[in-house]
Design a protein around this motif. Structure first.
Motif, short mmCIF file in Angstrom:
data_model
loop_
_atom_site.label_atom_id
_atom_site.label_comp_id
_atom_site.label_asym_id
_atom_site.label_seq_id
_atom_site.Cartn_x
_atom_site.Cartn_y
_atom_site.Cartn_z
N ASN A 1 1.08 -0.95 0.22
CA ASN A 1 -0.37 0.08 -0.12
C ASN A 1 1.04 1.33 -0.08
O ASN A 1 0.39 2.62 0.22
CB ASN A 1 -1.04 0.06 1.02
N VAL B 1 -2.51 6.48 -2.25
CA VAL B 1 -3.59 7.20 -2.56
C VAL B 1 -2.45 8.32 -2.10
O VAL B 1 -3.08 9.05 -3.25
CB VAL B 1 -4.17 7.59 -1.25
N ASN B 2 -1.41 8.68 -2.00
CA ASN B 2 -0.84 9.76 -1.71
C ASN B 2 -0.50 10.28 -2.92
O ASN B 2 -0.02 11.56 -3.72
CB ASN B 2 0.20 10.15 -0.10
N LYS C 1 -1.69 11.01 -5.33
CA LYS C 1 -2.62 12.72 -4.95
C LYS C 1 -0.98 13.62 -5.72
O LYS C 1 -1.14 14.60 -6.75
CB LYS C 1 -1.89 13.35 -3.97
N SER D 1 1.52 6.41 1.20
CA SER D 1 0.73 6.52 0.53
C SER D 1 0.29 5.97 -0.57
O SER D 1 0.59 6.70 -1.44
CB SER D 1 -0.75 6.10 1.83
#
Length: 165
Positions: free
Chosen positions: A127, A148-149, A152, A146
């Motif tokens: 992850n 997700v970051n 971004k 992460s």
């Protein structure tokens, strides 16, 4: 997408394919008026040269011959007509950032997201990731964070690049 057990987000049109050739055909078909194309990963770099119509028995097996698969990122990025306005590719490498920069130039991408594959950064199945955003003008390294970051950071980088164009 190729075969996967992951569920797509609810607001995404999912087109399922099985081969790189199928994916290239579908990408070309859907390619009209695309502003930003993000090519996250190759389907596979190689495919079997000749597929047997019958089961190959263990005692008859000698070797498997491979041939290069179509390079979807390069094919789309080099289009003269209907090329997306901004093309982003990914480069997971064990040999370093030089390979990612070379891929950016050879495939005529606008941006490459570099993933260094190492004992400290196992890119697949975890992850977290450590990425670098590579453009013709600069390289921006991000600390491990992460995924997700990472996403971004990638979206912010794309936005900042197309905003100044």
């Amino acid at each position: 997408s190729g075969p996967t057990n992951l569920q797509p987000p609810s607001n995404v049109k999912l087109v399922k394919i099985k081969t790189a050739d199928e994916m290239l055909d579908r990408v070309k078909k859907e390619n009209n008026n695309i502003d930003i194309a993000i090519f996250i990963a190759a389907v596979a770099d190689f495919k079997i040269k000749k597929i047997s119509e019958k089961k190959i028995k263990k005692e008859n097996f000698k070797s498997i011959l491979l041939k290069k698969n179509v390079d979807i990122l390069k094919t789309i990025s080099l289009l003269k007509k209907n090329r997306p306005k901004y093309v982003v590719g990914f480069s997971a490498e064990t040999e370093g950032l030089i390979k990612a920069k070379k891929k950016l130039n050879e495939k005529k991408c606008d941006m490459i997201i570099y993933n260094k594959i190492s004992d400290d950064n196992k890119v697949f199945g975890l992850n977290e990731n450590k990425i670098s955003v590579v453009t013709k003008d600069k390289i921006k390294n991000y600390p491990k964070t992460s995924k997700v970051n990472c996403a971004k950071h990638i979206i912010d980088s794309i936005y900042n690049q197309i905003r100044i164009k």
